[in-house]
Motif scaffolding. Structure first.
Motif, PDB file in Angstrom:
ATOM      1  N   ASP A   1      40.075  34.912  36.976  1.00 13.21           N
ATOM      2  CA  ASP A   1      40.979  35.961  36.518  1.00 13.21           C
ATOM      3  C   ASP A   1      42.417  35.451  36.627  1.00 13.21           C
ATOM      4  OD1 ASP A   1      38.818  37.663  36.109  1.00 13.21           O
ATOM      5  OD2 ASP A   1      38.941  38.467  38.158  1.00 13.21           O
ATOM      6  N   GLY A   2      43.289  36.008  35.834  1.00 17.62           N
ATOM      7  CA  GLY A   2      44.674  35.557  35.852  1.00 17.62           C
ATOM      8  C   GLY A   2      44.962  34.631  34.681  1.00 17.62           C
ATOM      9  N   HIS A   3      46.105  33.975  34.733  1.00 19.65           N
ATOM     10  CA  HIS A   3      46.537  33.116  33.634  1.00 19.65           C
ATOM     11  C   HIS A   3      45.719  31.840  33.604  1.00 19.65           C
ATOM     12  CE1 HIS A   3      49.282  30.748  31.036  1.00 19.65           C
ATOM     13  NE2 HIS A   3      49.677  31.932  30.600  1.00 19.65           N
ATOM     14  N   TRP A   4      45.476  31.312  32.398  1.00 17.85           N
ATOM     15  CA  TRP A   4      44.640  30.115  32.248  1.00 17.85           C
ATOM     16  C   TRP A   4      45.251  28.901  32.943  1.00 17.85           C
ATOM     17  CZ3 TRP A   4      46.660  25.767  30.030  1.00 17.85           C
ATOM     18  CH2 TRP A   4      47.816  25.918  29.262  1.00 17.85           C
ATOM     19  N   SER A   5      46.592  28.903  33.123  1.00 19.10           N
ATOM     20  CA  SER A   5      47.248  27.731  33.711  1.00 19.10           C
ATOM     21  C   SER A   5      47.471  27.844  35.217  1.00 19.10           C
ATOM     22  CB  SER A   5      48.592  27.480  33.015  1.00 19.10           C
ATOM     23  OG  SER A   5      49.494  28.564  33.246  1.00 19.10           O
ATOM     24  N   ASP A   6      46.961  28.907  35.850  1.00 21.88           N
ATOM     25  CA  ASP A   6      47.081  29.009  37.312  1.00 21.88           C
ATOM     26  C   ASP A   6      46.413  27.802  37.972  1.00 21.88           C
ATOM     27  OD1 ASP A   6      48.384  31.420  37.077  1.00 21.88           O
ATOM     28  OD2 ASP A   6      46.598  32.642  37.442  1.00 21.88           O
ATOM     29  N   PRO A   7      46.958  27.298  39.088  1.00 20.12           N
ATOM     30  CA  PRO A   7      46.361  26.126  39.747  1.00 20.12           C
ATOM     31  C   PRO A   7      44.929  26.396  40.208  1.00 20.12           C
ATOM     32  CG  PRO A   7      48.570  26.518  40.567  1.00 20.12           C
ATOM     33  CD  PRO A   7      48.206  27.727  39.749  1.00 20.12           C
ATOM     34  N   ARG A   8      44.025  25.592  39.708  1.00 20.74           N
ATOM     35  CA  ARG A   8      42.610  25.680  40.081  1.00 20.74           C
ATOM     36  C   ARG A   8      42.052  24.265  40.202  1.00 20.74           C
ATOM     37  NH1 ARG A   8      43.059  29.615  35.879  1.00 20.74           N
ATOM     38  NH2 ARG A   8      42.889  31.750  36.658  1.00 20.74           N
ATOM     39  N   PRO A   9      40.910  24.092  40.867  1.00 21.25           N
ATOM     40  CA  PRO A   9      40.356  22.751  41.065  1.00 21.25           C
ATOM     41  C   PRO A   9      40.058  22.020  39.760  1.00 21.25           C
ATOM     42  CG  PRO A   9      39.373  24.270  42.618  1.00 21.25           C
ATOM     43  CD  PRO A   9      40.163  25.101  41.660  1.00 21.25           C
ATOM     44  N   ARG A  10      40.235  20.699  39.820  1.00 23.49           N
ATOM     45  CA  ARG A  10      39.895  19.806  38.723  1.00 23.49           C
ATOM     46  C   ARG A  10      39.096  18.627  39.287  1.00 23.49           C
ATOM     47  NH1 ARG A  10      41.042  23.661  36.354  1.00 23.49           N
ATOM     48  NH2 ARG A  10      42.532  23.976  34.649  1.00 23.49           N
ATOM     49  N   ILE A  11      38.306  17.993  38.423  1.00 25.50           N
ATOM     50  CA  ILE A  11      37.371  16.945  38.829  1.00 25.50           C
ATOM     51  C   ILE A  11      37.786  15.612  38.223  1.00 25.50           C
ATOM     52  CG2 ILE A  11      34.945  16.207  38.828  1.00 25.50           C
ATOM     53  CD1 ILE A  11      34.258  19.171  38.089  1.00 25.50           C
ATOM     54  N   ALA A  12      37.645  14.543  39.001  1.00 24.30           N
ATOM     55  CA  ALA A  12      37.787  13.179  38.483  1.00 24.30           C
ATOM     56  C   ALA A  12      36.739  12.307  39.158  1.00 24.30           C
ATOM     57  CB  ALA A  12      39.188  12.627  38.743  1.00 24.30           C
ATOM     58  N   VAL A  13      36.280  11.290  38.445  1.00 20.83           N
ATOM     59  CA  VAL A  13      35.306  10.341  38.993  1.00 20.83           C
ATOM     60  C   VAL A  13      36.000   8.995  39.145  1.00 20.83           C
ATOM     61  CG1 VAL A  13      33.071   9.232  38.680  1.00 20.83           C
ATOM     62  CG2 VAL A  13      33.433  11.566  37.845  1.00 20.83           C
ATOM     63  N   ALA A  14      35.981   8.470  40.365  1.00 18.22           N
ATOM     64  CA  ALA A  14      36.633   7.197  40.674  1.00 18.22           C
ATOM     65  C   ALA A  14      35.621   6.305  41.382  1.00 18.22           C
ATOM     66  CB  ALA A  14      37.867   7.408  41.542  1.00 18.22           C
ATOM     67  N   GLY A  15      34.998   5.409  40.628  1.00 19.01           N
ATOM     68  CA  GLY A  15      33.999   4.530  41.225  1.00 19.01           C
ATOM     69  C   GLY A  15      32.809   5.328  41.718  1.00 19.01           C
ATOM     70  N   ASP A  16      32.513   5.194  43.012  1.00 20.29           N
ATOM     71  CA  ASP A  16      31.396   5.921  43.613  1.00 20.29           C
ATOM     72  C   ASP A  16      31.824   7.227  44.252  1.00 20.29           C
ATOM     73  OD1 ASP A  16      29.542   3.995  42.885  1.00 20.29           O
ATOM     74  OD2 ASP A  16      29.890   2.804  44.687  1.00 20.29           O
ATOM     75  N   ARG A  17      33.031   7.653  43.950  1.00 25.25           N
ATOM     76  CA  ARG A  17      33.532   8.909  44.500  1.00 25.25           C
ATOM     77  C   ARG A  17      33.803   9.914  43.390  1.00 25.25           C
ATOM     78  NH1 ARG A  17      38.135   7.123  48.953  1.00 25.25           N
ATOM     79  NH2 ARG A  17      36.711   6.477  50.620  1.00 25.25           N
ATOM     80  N   ILE A  18      33.478  11.160  43.697  1.00 21.70           N
ATOM     81  CA  ILE A  18      33.890  12.283  42.873  1.00 21.70           C
ATOM     82  C   ILE A  18      35.002  12.986  43.643  1.00 21.70           C
ATOM     83  CG2 ILE A  18      33.147  14.366  41.682  1.00 21.70           C
ATOM     84  CD1 ILE A  18      30.218  13.224  42.189  1.00 21.70           C
ATOM     85  N   VAL A  19      36.117  13.201  42.999  1.00 28.25           N
ATOM     86  CA  VAL A  19      37.287  13.787  43.663  1.00 28.25           C
ATOM     87  C   VAL A  19      37.565  15.153  43.042  1.00 28.25           C
ATOM     88  CG1 VAL A  19      39.681  13.428  44.356  1.00 28.25           C
ATOM     89  CG2 VAL A  19      38.194  11.451  43.950  1.00 28.25           C
ATOM     90  N   VAL A  20      37.731  16.157  43.883  1.00 25.10           N
ATOM     91  CA  VAL A  20      37.995  17.517  43.430  1.00 25.10           C
ATOM     92  C   VAL A  20      39.277  18.006  44.080  1.00 25.10           C
ATOM     93  CG1 VAL A  20      37.142  19.896  43.345  1.00 25.10           C
ATOM     94  CG2 VAL A  20      35.531  17.986  43.134  1.00 25.10           C
TER      95      VAL A  20
END
Length: 228
Positions: free
Chosen positions: A165-184
Motif C-alpha cells: 500500500d502507498g506510493h509505488w516508489s516508497d522504499p521497499r526491498p530489492r533483490i540482486a544476485v552476486a556470485g553465490d550470494r543473494i542480496v536483499v
C-alpha cells in the motif's frame, strides 16, 4: 531490429514496428495495447501487452513477430514487467499483485502462473543458476522459484512485513544476485541481508547508513598474465 511505437492513438496504434538498418519500417505495425515491459532471452525478444505477448524471433528473412494471447485459464490481468532468463530461454513477468508468470516459448504450455503467498514486492532471475528465480513478498519472505517445475521451491524469512500500500516508489526491498550470494535490501532497518544461493539460508547482514533501496550487482573477470 524492433522498437516500440507509442504515438497517440489517433495517429497510429500503439505497438511494435520493425525497421531496417536505415530506419525504414518493414511490414506492418504489430498492435500491443498498453505496451509496458520488454526483455530478451537468448535470441528472443518479448513485449508485454494488455492482450498477451509479442514475441520477436530472428529469421533468415528478418525478424518475425507473433502475438500470443494470454490463455483463458488465467484470471483477468496483464504483465507489465518482463525479465529474460539467462542460460535457459524463458521470460518471467508479473501478473496481478500476487502471481508470477512463467513464459516458455519452447513448450505448448507457454504460460504458467506461480502463486505467491502474499503480494509481490520484487522479483529477479538468477544469471548463474539458470533454473532459479527469486521473489520477495510483503510478508518479509524471499522465495526461490523453480523455473522448470513452475513453483516455489524454498522460502526464507528475512525482514518485517513491507506493505505494498502507498506510493509505488516508497522504499521497499530489492533483490540482486552476486556470485553465490543473494542480496536483499531492507531500507527500514538500514541493512542488506545475505542469503547463500546453495543452501538458501541467511548467512549475514551488512549495516548501511540511510535507507538502501535499489541494488545492482556488478562483477568482472580478469586475465592472469605470465611473467618472466
Amino acid at each position: 531490429m524492433s522498437e516500440p511505437n507509442k504515438e497517440k492513438p489517433d495517429e497510429l496504434p500503439v505497438g511494435i514496428r520493425v525497421v531496417d538498418r536505415a530506419g525504414k519500417q518493414v511490414g506492418d505495425i504489430h498492435a500491443c495495447p498498453d505496451l509496458h515491459g520488454e526483455a530478451t532471452s537468448g535470441k528472443l525478444l518479448a513485449f508485454a501487452c494488455a492482450t498477451g505477448l509479442l514475441l520477436v524471433r530472428d529469421g533468415d528473412q528478418g525478424p518475425s513477430v507473433e502475438h500470443i494471447p494470454y490463455p483463458t485459464n488465467l484470471p483477468n490481468g496483464k504483465a507489465t514487467t518482463l525479465l529474460g532468463g539467462k542460460g535457459l530461454q524463458y521470460f518471467l513477468g508479473n501478473y496481478g499483485s500476487d502471481r508470477l508468470l512463467l513464459i516458455d516459448p519452447s513448450t505448448k504450455e507457454l504460460f504458467r502462473s506461480v502463486d505467491l503467498p502474499t503480494r509481490r514486492v520484487h522479483f529477479a532471475v538468477d544469471p548463474i543458476r539458470p533454473r532459479f528465480a527469486y521473489a520477495f513478498t510483503e510478508d518479509g519472505q524471499l522465495h526461490q522459484v523453480d523455473i522448470v517445475a513452475g513453483k516455489i521451491a524454498r522460502s526464507v524469512k528475512l525482514t518485517e512485513p513491507y506493505s505494498m500500500d502507498g506510493h509505488w516508489s516508497d522504499p521497499r526491498p530489492r533483490i540482486a544476485v552476486a556470485g553465490d550470494r543473494i542480496v536483499v535490501t531492507d531500507p527500514l532497518k538500514s541493512q542488506l541481508h545475505l542469503v547463500d544461493a546453495t543452501s538458501f539460508a541467511k548467512t549475514g547482514d551488512i549495516a548501511l547508513a540511510g535507507k538502501p533501496f535499489n541494488i545492482v550487482a556488478v562483477g568482472g573477470s580478469g586475465e592472469t598474465h605470465a611473467t618472466e
